[in-house]
Design a protein around this motif. Structure first.
Motif, PDB file in Angstrom:
ATOM      1  N   ALA A   1       0.841  -1.205   0.000  1.00 17.58           N
ATOM      2  CA  ALA A   1       0.000   0.000   0.000  1.00 17.58           C
ATOM      3  C   ALA A   1       0.872   1.248   0.000  1.00 17.58           C
ATOM      4  CB  ALA A   1      -0.929  -0.007   1.215  1.00 17.58           C
ATOM      5  N   ALA A   2       2.000   1.187   0.740  1.00 16.86           N
ATOM      6  CA  ALA A   2       2.894   2.347   0.801  1.00 16.86           C
ATOM      7  C   ALA A   2       3.500   2.620  -0.569  1.00 16.86           C
ATOM      8  CB  ALA A   2       3.989   2.112   1.838  1.00 16.86           C
ATOM      9  N   LEU A   3       3.818   1.561  -1.312  1.00 16.30           N
ATOM     10  CA  LEU A   3       4.361   1.734  -2.663  1.00 16.30           C
ATOM     11  C   LEU A   3       3.313   2.395  -3.549  1.00 16.30           C
ATOM     12  CD1 LEU A   3       6.463   1.261  -4.906  1.00 16.30           C
ATOM     13  CD2 LEU A   3       5.517  -1.027  -5.205  1.00 16.30           C
ATOM     14  N   ALA A   4       2.078   1.908  -3.442  1.00 18.75           N
ATOM     15  CA  ALA A   4       0.998   2.486  -4.244  1.00 18.75           C
ATOM     16  C   ALA A   4       0.834   3.965  -3.906  1.00 18.75           C
ATOM     17  CB  ALA A   4      -0.299   1.722  -3.998  1.00 18.75           C
ATOM     18  N   GLU A   5       0.911   4.277  -2.618  1.00 17.87           N
ATOM     19  CA  GLU A   5       0.760   5.665  -2.183  1.00 17.87           C
ATOM     20  C   GLU A   5       1.906   6.524  -2.723  1.00 17.87           C
ATOM     21  OE1 GLU A   5       0.589   8.130   2.030  1.00 17.87           O
ATOM     22  OE2 GLU A   5       0.469   5.962   2.069  1.00 17.87           O
ATOM     23  N   TYR A   6       3.099   5.946  -2.663  1.00 18.78           N
ATOM     24  CA  TYR A   6       4.280   6.665  -3.142  1.00 18.78           C
ATOM     25  C   TYR A   6       4.150   6.952  -4.634  1.00 18.78           C
ATOM     26  CZ  TYR A   6       9.158   7.546  -4.338  1.00 18.78           C
ATOM     27  OH  TYR A   6      10.313   8.091  -4.810  1.00 18.78           O
ATOM     28  N   LEU A   7       3.745   5.925  -5.390  1.00 19.63           N
ATOM     29  CA  LEU A   7       3.576   6.120  -6.828  1.00 19.63           C
ATOM     30  C   LEU A   7       2.500   7.161  -7.088  1.00 19.63           C
ATOM     31  CD1 LEU A   7       3.866   2.462  -8.137  1.00 19.63           C
ATOM     32  CD2 LEU A   7       5.508   4.320  -8.423  1.00 19.63           C
ATOM     33  N   GLY A   8       1.494   7.172  -6.220  1.00 22.00           N
ATOM     34  CA  GLY A   8       0.433   8.162  -6.351  1.00 22.00           C
ATOM     35  C   GLY A   8       0.959   9.586  -6.200  1.00 22.00           C
ATOM     36  N   MET A   9       1.993   9.736  -5.361  1.00 21.98           N
ATOM     37  CA  MET A   9       2.573  11.062  -5.190  1.00 21.98           C
ATOM     38  C   MET A   9       3.447  11.429  -6.382  1.00 21.98           C
ATOM     39  SD  MET A   9       3.412  11.524  -1.168  1.00 21.98           S
ATOM     40  CE  MET A   9       4.386  10.064  -0.926  1.00 21.98           C
ATOM     41  N   VAL A  10       4.144  10.402  -6.922  1.00 21.80           N
ATOM     42  CA  VAL A  10       5.038  10.663  -8.050  1.00 21.80           C
ATOM     43  C   VAL A  10       4.221  10.882  -9.325  1.00 21.80           C
ATOM     44  CG1 VAL A  10       6.991   9.774  -9.368  1.00 21.80           C
ATOM     45  CG2 VAL A  10       6.809   9.256  -6.949  1.00 21.80           C
ATOM     46  N   VAL A  11       3.201  10.066  -9.483  1.00 22.55           N
ATOM     47  CA  VAL A  11       2.383  10.113 -10.702  1.00 22.55           C
ATOM     48  C   VAL A  11       0.934  10.373 -10.316  1.00 22.55           C
ATOM     49  CG1 VAL A  11       1.741   8.861 -12.787  1.00 22.55           C
ATOM     50  CG2 VAL A  11       3.859   8.275 -11.574  1.00 22.55           C
ATOM     51  N   PRO A  12       0.505  11.608 -10.379  1.00 20.26           N
ATOM     52  CA  PRO A  12      -0.827  11.892  -9.844  1.00 20.26           C
ATOM     53  C   PRO A  12      -1.993  11.596 -10.795  1.00 20.26           C
ATOM     54  CG  PRO A  12       0.394  13.922 -10.288  1.00 20.26           C
ATOM     55  CD  PRO A  12       1.188  12.806 -10.841  1.00 20.26           C
ATOM     56  N   VAL A  13      -1.762  10.843 -11.867  1.00 20.01           N
ATOM     57  CA  VAL A  13      -2.875  10.552 -12.778  1.00 20.01           C
ATOM     58  C   VAL A  13      -3.523   9.227 -12.395  1.00 20.01           C
ATOM     59  CG1 VAL A  13      -3.634  10.353 -15.169  1.00 20.01           C
ATOM     60  CG2 VAL A  13      -1.640  11.757 -14.595  1.00 20.01           C
ATOM     61  N   ARG A  14      -4.656   9.296 -11.777  1.00 25.03           N
ATOM     62  CA  ARG A  14      -5.311   8.122 -11.191  1.00 25.03           C
ATOM     63  C   ARG A  14      -5.548   7.001 -12.211  1.00 25.03           C
ATOM     64  NH1 ARG A  14      -5.026   6.094  -6.479  1.00 25.03           N
ATOM     65  NH2 ARG A  14      -5.771   4.055  -7.114  1.00 25.03           N
ATOM     66  N   ARG A  15      -5.992   7.383 -13.408  1.00 23.90           N
ATOM     67  CA  ARG A  15      -6.372   6.383 -14.407  1.00 23.90           C
ATOM     68  C   ARG A  15      -5.155   5.527 -14.802  1.00 23.90           C
ATOM     69  NH1 ARG A  15      -6.810   6.727 -19.775  1.00 23.90           N
ATOM     70  NH2 ARG A  15      -6.060   8.860 -19.679  1.00 23.90           N
ATOM     71  N   LEU A  16      -4.037   6.206 -14.970  1.00 28.43           N
ATOM     72  CA  LEU A  16      -2.823   5.491 -15.351  1.00 28.43           C
ATOM     73  C   LEU A  16      -2.385   4.561 -14.223  1.00 28.43           C
ATOM     74  CD1 LEU A  16      -0.713   8.264 -17.053  1.00 28.43           C
ATOM     75  CD2 LEU A  16      -2.192   6.539 -18.083  1.00 28.43           C
ATOM     76  N   LEU A  17      -2.452   5.096 -13.028  1.00 29.59           N
ATOM     77  CA  LEU A  17      -2.034   4.284 -11.886  1.00 29.59           C
ATOM     78  C   LEU A  17      -2.883   3.023 -11.780  1.00 29.59           C
ATOM     79  CD1 LEU A  17      -1.270   6.692  -8.947  1.00 29.59           C
ATOM     80  CD2 LEU A  17       0.276   5.102 -10.092  1.00 29.59           C
ATOM     81  N   ASP A  18      -4.193   3.202 -11.969  1.00 31.41           N
ATOM     82  CA  ASP A  18      -5.073   2.038 -11.874  1.00 31.41           C
ATOM     83  C   ASP A  18      -4.668   0.976 -12.885  1.00 31.41           C
ATOM     84  OD1 ASP A  18      -6.410   3.098  -9.798  1.00 31.41           O
ATOM     85  OD2 ASP A  18      -8.086   3.891 -10.981  1.00 31.41           O
ATOM     86  N   ALA A  19      -4.282   1.432 -14.079  1.00 32.63           N
ATOM     87  CA  ALA A  19      -3.846   0.485 -15.108  1.00 32.63           C
ATOM     88  C   ALA A  19      -2.609  -0.266 -14.639  1.00 32.63           C
ATOM     89  CB  ALA A  19      -3.564   1.222 -16.415  1.00 32.63           C
ATOM     90  N   VAL A  20      -1.708   0.469 -13.995  1.00 33.46           N
ATOM     91  CA  VAL A  20      -0.494  -0.177 -13.482  1.00 33.46           C
ATOM     92  C   VAL A  20      -0.851  -1.199 -12.404  1.00 33.46           C
ATOM     93  CG1 VAL A  20       1.615   0.191 -12.151  1.00 33.46           C
ATOM     94  CG2 VAL A  20       1.018   1.763 -13.994  1.00 33.46           C
ATOM     95  N   PHE A  21      -1.706  -0.759 -11.461  1.00 32.67           N
ATOM     96  CA  PHE A  21      -2.023  -1.645 -10.334  1.00 32.67           C
ATOM     97  C   PHE A  21      -2.763  -2.890 -10.791  1.00 32.67           C
ATOM     98  CE2 PHE A  21      -2.083   2.408  -7.573  1.00 32.67           C
ATOM     99  CZ  PHE A  21      -0.695   2.347  -7.470  1.00 32.67           C
ATOM    100  N   ARG A  22      -3.462  -2.783 -11.915  1.00 35.62           N
ATOM    101  CA  ARG A  22      -4.184  -3.956 -12.413  1.00 35.62           C
ATOM    102  C   ARG A  22      -3.272  -4.937 -13.120  1.00 35.62           C
ATOM    103  NH1 ARG A  22      -8.410  -0.505 -13.789  1.00 35.62           N
ATOM    104  NH2 ARG A  22      -7.615  -0.360 -15.909  1.00 35.62           N
ATOM    105  N   SER A  23      -2.119  -4.465 -13.592  1.00 37.55           N
ATOM    106  CA  SER A  23      -1.306  -5.336 -14.443  1.00 37.55           C
ATOM    107  C   SER A  23      -0.576  -6.395 -13.625  1.00 37.55           C
ATOM    108  CB  SER A  23      -0.316  -4.503 -15.246  1.00 37.55           C
ATOM    109  OG  SER A  23       0.792  -4.185 -14.442  1.00 37.55           O
ATOM    110  N   ARG A  24      -0.423  -7.531 -14.249  1.00 38.91           N
ATOM    111  CA  ARG A  24       0.163  -8.672 -13.574  1.00 38.91           C
ATOM    112  C   ARG A  24       1.646  -8.466 -13.308  1.00 38.91           C
ATOM    113  NH1 ARG A  24      -0.025 -14.584 -16.116  1.00 38.91           N
ATOM    114  NH2 ARG A  24       0.549 -15.730 -14.232  1.00 38.91           N
TER     115      ARG A  24
END
Lengths: 326, 373
Positions: free
Chosen positions: A81-104
């Protein structure tokens, strides 16, 4: 260090072998810190919500903060979760992040990259310890207490920042890891405290961990020796009680005498074991030692944590200076 | 209901599971000594014994070799320390097709990380070691002490987890040229996502990825038999000859974890056969309504001729009764829950007056585990 300085740090790590009472000591430190007027964040990592359980509050969701007692806030940190949060700070585009988090491949990467979760966890704790409140410019917390996992695993947490810094000669990771290392190795801000019970296995592990901390140049704090038995009974007296059993007719008296002798032997045995291993700790670990008595209670709950906090209040003197930082 | 003694007698593999700090290692060693006393060729596979126990078992030096313990018994007792790094290395040595490949793998930094810190790798190596011992046929009773984890089930998941980790379909992505296929797919999906991954790489280490890729390239031949190996290991864990014994203590947190273990394990096809409670404070059996502290003091004073010392003995007894009452209540509640679901052998080992970690200590423990004999 002087135990009196404990509450003047920014980060207290509480480490030790599994089952020796780390969470209890971390909670007691938090309660005592809050009593001294500090705003405390108590962090734990292994998903068992031990601090919430001991402080008798419902466990907060991973990553969110809940006030468990006046001035004591608890948080469960999770590396993923901390990594996800960190990436959220680095990359603030939610849609892109969701795509990353979904990928295997992302999930695979997180599972495979050695130490990534540990690094992110320490990063999150650093962020809380050094983080600044937006409005006033003061720190979010006066003190962060990290209830670390069992010895081997907590060393992984403590080593990761330096490993990450050395693995990258420059760049973002190098700089961020360097900041973590600076916090973790700064004796003015951080103290790594150890908890042990005075018995063979925990003592060996504690001595081993102490040596590793020294090699890593980590600032050590207090060594808490938990659950110490302190009542000795003379063997001769025990024997007199035991042999008196045969001279009694009444069953109730026979049982009571035999049991008084047996429990005295048990207590005296542990008192001697504890004294022997406490001496070994004192000899091999150069840290101020604070002894916490064994509590004879039917169940271990908030009342017992409070009792230990009150004990720490006596054992860890106040500095006289105001401990709260502006 | 079966006893723990029967459980040991009827199985050839006994796995001791439980949270850290509950006396798992000591219990495993005591069960092994009992096996040897019963005439079986026994080995205990242990993780991190106390120094004095390690001494007693002849395990001062690290390494993956079985050592014979010098005990008087009808059977024999051997002990072996799990050294996970050594076990991974042995696996690589055995399966690497050429010395070159072997060197490349052993020298790979990712491999070194993996063999030391991949979650579940220690558990997996214990299972792997167990499989080897079982397969070798030199022992007819193998007692396994599992690594100290807070989630005892990790041990069961480990083969699958390591298997998934080495899954060839996904591993292909990591094989040189670096993620060619993976990156291309991502680029098609979204250019920015590709950029994101590079950022992620930057945040965690490009060199790490290169090492990972190199590692998988070197290891690619080794994986071919791996899935099958995981299957075989899984079959052994679930075999009729394998019993799980849960080791616990009467502490609240330990029992919460133990309950969790029992709940989860019932859904997996492994056979949990017994629970051992260590360090139980025993109740005296005296009815607390039938005596008062004053009465105890007087009774002791008549023997000791000192009111002060008598008070200390009486007070100490009552404090231990308090502990015993708590232990009893927690164990009862735990067993009530458990019995609703399954029939397990349960044994209670009392809190002794010392730390047990030599052969005499093990002998002291055995009668409580398997009944006096």
């Amino acid at each position: 260090m002087n135990p009196a300085d404990l509450f003047r740090r920014r980060l207290l790590v509480v480490a030790g072998k599994g089952g020796v009472g780390k969470t209890t000591v971390a909670c007691a430190l938090a309660l005592e810190g809050a009593r001294r007027g500090l705003r405390i964040l108590l962090c734990e990592v292994d998903g068992l919500a031990g601090t919430a359980h001991l402080l008798h509050v419902p466990p907060p969701d991973v990553g969110s903060v809940a006030e468990a007692s006046p001035g004591v806030f608890i948080m469960r940190v999770d590396g993923r979760a901390a990594l996800a949060e960190y990436l959220g700070m680095v990359v603030p585009v939610r849609r892109l992040l969701d795509a990353v988090f979904r990928s295997r491949i992302y999930h695979y990467f997180v599972a495979a990259a050695p130490g990534l979760k540990e690094l992110m966890t320490i990063g999150k704790i650093w962020y809380e310890a050094e983080g600044v409140q937006d409005a006033s410019g003061g720190h979010k917390w006066d003190l962060v207490i990290f209830d670390a996992p069992a010895t081997g695993h907590s060393l992984q947490y403590l080593r990761m920042p330096a490993a990450a810094r050395d693995a990258f000669s420059a760049g973002l990771v190098h700089r961020e890891a360097q900041r973590l290392v600076e916090l973790l190795t700064d004796p003015a801000r951080t103290a790594i405290n150890l908890v042990a019970t005075a018995e063979e296995l925990p003592v060996n592990e504690t001595i081993g961990m102490y040596r590793q901390l020294r090699d890593l140049r980590m600032p050590t704090g207090v060594l808490f020796v938990n659950r110490v038995h302190t009542t000795d009974f003379a063997d001769a007296d025990i024997e007199r009680l035991r042999s008196a059993v045969a001279r009694r007719r009444e069953e109730r008296e026979r049982v009571a005498l035999a049991e008084m002798a047996a429990r005295a032997r048990e207590e005296a045995g542990w008192t001697r074991v504890n004294a022997r291993y406490r001496a070994r700790l004192a000899e091999q670990v150069e840290m101020p030692l604070v002894q916490i008595p064994f509590l004879f209670s039917e169940e271990f709950s908030l009342a017992e944590v409070r009792e230990i906090a009150a004990h720490l209040r006596r054992e860890v003197p106040a500095t006289g200076r105001r401990e709260r930082r502006a | 209901m079966t006893s723990l003694e029967q459980v040991i007698a009827e199985h050839s593999v006994v796995i001791c599971a439980g949270s850290g700090g509950v006396g798992k290692t000591t219990t495993a060693a005591a069960l092994a000594l009992h096996g040897a006393q019963q005439g079986r060729r026994t080995i205990v596979l242990t993780i991190d014994p106390a120094r004095r126990l390690a001494d007693a078992l002849g395990l001062r030096e690290l390494g993956n070799e079985a050592r014979t313990v010098d005990v008087v018994a009808r059977g024999s007792l051997s002990a072996m320390m799990l050294d996970q790094k050594g076990a991974w290395d042995a696996l690589v040595e055995r399966y690497a097709p050429t010395p070159d490949v072997r060197q490349r793998i052993l020298g790979n930094r990712f491999y070194q990380h993996l063999s030391q810190s991949f979650a579940g790798s220690q558990e997996y190596m214990a299972v792997e070691q167990l499989y080897e011992l079982h397969h070798g046929g030199r022992y007819d009773l193998i007692i396994v002490d599992t690594p100290p984890t807070r989630q005892a089930l990790d041990f069961l998941d480990a083969p699958q987890r390591v298997g998934d980790f080495l899954d060839r379909k996904i591993v292909r992505w990591f094989v040189k040229p670096y993620f060619a296929a993976g990156w291309a797919t991502l680029r098609v999906m979204n250019r920015t996502v590709g950029a994101l991954f590079r950022r992620l790489e930057d945040a965690t280490g490009l060199s790490a990825l290169a090492e990972i890729s190199d590692f998988f390239t070197s290891m690619s031949g080794l994986f071919d038999g791996f899935g099958e190996r995981v299957q075989r290991v899984n079959r052994l864990l679930r075999s009729k000859r394998t019993a799980f014994v849960l080791i616990a203590s009467p502490e609240e947190q330990v029992l919460t974890e133990a309950e969790e273990f029992c709940r989860k394990v019932s859904g997996l096809s492994v056979s949990l056969r017994a629970v051992v409670f260590n360090r139980v404070h025993r109740e005296s059996g005296l009815d607390p309504r039938a005596y008062a502290e004053d009465w105890l003091r007087e009774l002791a004073a008549r023997v000791l001729k000192s009111a002060e010392r008598a008070a200390a003995y009486g007070g100490n007894f009552l404090r231990y009764e308090t502990l015993a009452r708590g232990d009893n209540l927690r164990i009862e509640a735990f067993l009530r829950q458990l019995r609703a679901r399954s029939r397990l052998a349960t044994v209670m080992v009392p809190n002794f007056d010392e730390d047990l970690h030599d052969l005499d200590g093990l002998r002291r423990m055995i009668p409580f585990l398997v009944g006096a004999d």
